[in-house]
Design a protein around this motif. Structure first.
Motif, PDB file in Angstrom:
ATOM      1  N   ARG A  82      46.812-114.342 -41.248  1.00  0.00           N
ATOM      2  CA  ARG A  82      47.042-115.134 -40.373  1.00  0.00           C
ATOM      3  C   ARG A  82      48.036-116.305 -40.686  1.00  0.00           C
ATOM      4  NH1 ARG A  82      42.475-116.685 -36.776  1.00  0.00           N
ATOM      5  NH2 ARG A  82      42.267-118.594 -37.892  1.00  0.00           N
ATOM      6  N   MET A  83      48.126-116.545 -42.112  1.00  0.00           N
ATOM      7  CA  MET A  83      49.212-117.471 -42.591  1.00  0.00           C
ATOM      8  C   MET A  83      50.488-117.032 -42.680  1.00  0.00           C
ATOM      9  SD  MET A  83      46.774-119.400 -45.378  1.00  0.00           S
ATOM     10  CE  MET A  83      48.055-120.373 -45.872  1.00  0.00           C
ATOM     11  N   ASN A  84      50.715-115.604 -42.405  1.00  0.00           N
ATOM     12  CA  ASN A  84      51.843-114.906 -42.662  1.00  0.00           C
ATOM     13  C   ASN A  84      52.232-114.616 -44.171  1.00  0.00           C
ATOM     14  OD1 ASN A  84      53.752-113.137 -41.407  1.00  0.00           O
ATOM     15  ND2 ASN A  84      55.439-114.862 -41.512  1.00  0.00           N
ATOM     16  N   ILE A  85      51.325-114.585 -44.722  1.00  0.00           N
ATOM     17  CA  ILE A  85      51.554-114.353 -46.505  1.00  0.00           C
ATOM     18  C   ILE A  85      51.126-112.899 -46.636  1.00  0.00           C
ATOM     19  CG2 ILE A  85      50.750-114.760 -48.752  1.00  0.00           C
ATOM     20  CD1 ILE A  85      50.169-117.804 -47.775  1.00  0.00           C
ATOM     21  N   THR A  86      52.195-112.064 -46.543  1.00  0.00           N
ATOM     22  CA  THR A  86      52.084-110.660 -46.672  1.00  0.00           C
ATOM     23  C   THR A  86      53.073-110.084 -47.804  1.00  0.00           C
ATOM     24  OG1 THR A  86      53.450-109.991 -44.915  1.00  0.00           O
ATOM     25  CG2 THR A  86      51.287-110.563 -44.309  1.00  0.00           C
ATOM     26  N   HIS A  87      52.995-108.732 -47.887  1.00  0.00           N
ATOM     27  CA  HIS A  87      54.098-108.247 -48.771  1.00  0.00           C
ATOM     28  C   HIS A  87      55.288-108.409 -48.046  1.00  0.00           C
ATOM     29  CE1 HIS A  87      53.233-106.107 -52.678  1.00  0.00           C
ATOM     30  NE2 HIS A  87      52.119-106.070 -52.192  1.00  0.00           N
TER      31      HIS A  87
END
Length: 271
Positions: free
Chosen positions: A232-237
């Protein structure tokens, strides 16, 4: 708690069972200016990828300095075929950062100024208890080490003088002068150990580490809520590795997530 016969670490060790507890810990005043590293297994010592490779494959310690120098030399000689603008030939630290970027074993250890990025790497692929290591760059240099500016591996000749020969039990931390897209996306920095045969926690083990190092163990139940909140914080690969490889790697978590229902239970979310 340390097992019988084991020396209790001089740095604090926290075991958190919930995501909220992790947030409370890392948003408090103690760790505001620290750097963080996530590992998917809390049992792993804090070694560089180069240390792990040399140890795992039985390379004799007497050859370590020459072999490290050798792979750096090979990379410098051949990488120009794939680079529009190679680093200066004598900028060893910039070359090491480039090697790290493309997956070569180096003595650089990735850290981030963001505890959330570190938590992502601790949780994303773990099946066990993950860990976030925290280190205070302002306190890692001892009085027995060369001065920080003097040992800076970004300065010409310093990597070979202070690090390659493995004579100084020191840790240096900072970024290269020129940062690549992944390092920027991850708010990244590097810890550079002066010796390869000891993990970071032992290199710093000759003094009280209360204000230098901390270990935050993320119990496995933290993963479900933690990964959802990081998503949800847009912390992705895809955001931490802003290229096609990162996008492809990000699809793993997409298998676990759906906006309308929980793929594990097939139960719809409340509306």
């Amino acid at each position: 708690m340390a097992a019988r016969g084991e020396r209790k670490p001089s740095y604090p060790v926290f075991r958190v069972e919930t995501w909220d507890r992790f947030l409370k810990l890392i948003t408090g005043p103690t760790y505001l200016n620290w750097a963080f590293r996530g590992e998917r297994d809390e049992r792993w010592p804090l070694y560089s990828s180069l240390s792990r490779y040399l140890r795992d494959f039985g390379v004799d310690r007497r050859a370590w300095a020459e072999q490290e120098s050798r792979i750096l030399r090979i990379f410098k000689r051949k990488a120009h075929q794939f680079l529009d603008k190679p680093p200066d030939s004598d900028d060893d630290f910039q070359w090491l950062a480039l090697m790290q970027h493309y997956g070569a074993p180096t003595r650089l250890i990735d850290f981030s100024w963001s505890p959330y990025v570190a938590a992502f790497f601790a949780l994303e692929r773990t099946l066990a208890d993950g860990v976030v290591w925290a280190m205070n760059p302002a306190r890692i240099h001892t009085g027995h080490s060369p001065e920080r500016t003097r040992m800076d591996p970004r300065l010409r000749g310093n990597f070979r003088r202070y690090f390659l020969k493995g004579r100084y039990r020191i840790i240096w931390m900072n970024e290269p002068q020129t940062m690549n897209s992944r390092l920027i996306a991850q708010s990244g920095t590097f810890a550079v150990p002066g010796v390869l045969d000891l993990p970071v926690e032992e290199i710093l083990g000759d003094r009280n580490q209360e204000n230098i190092l901390a270990k935050i163990v993320l119990a496995n139940p933290v993963r479900e809520v933690g990964m959802r909140e990081l998503y949800r914080m847009n912390i992705t690969h895809a955001t931490l590795f802003p290229d096609l490889e990162g996008l492809a790697q990000s699809l793993g978590y997409e298998l676990e997530f759906h906006w309308a229902y929980d793929p594990r239970t097939m139960r719809p979310y409340r509306t």
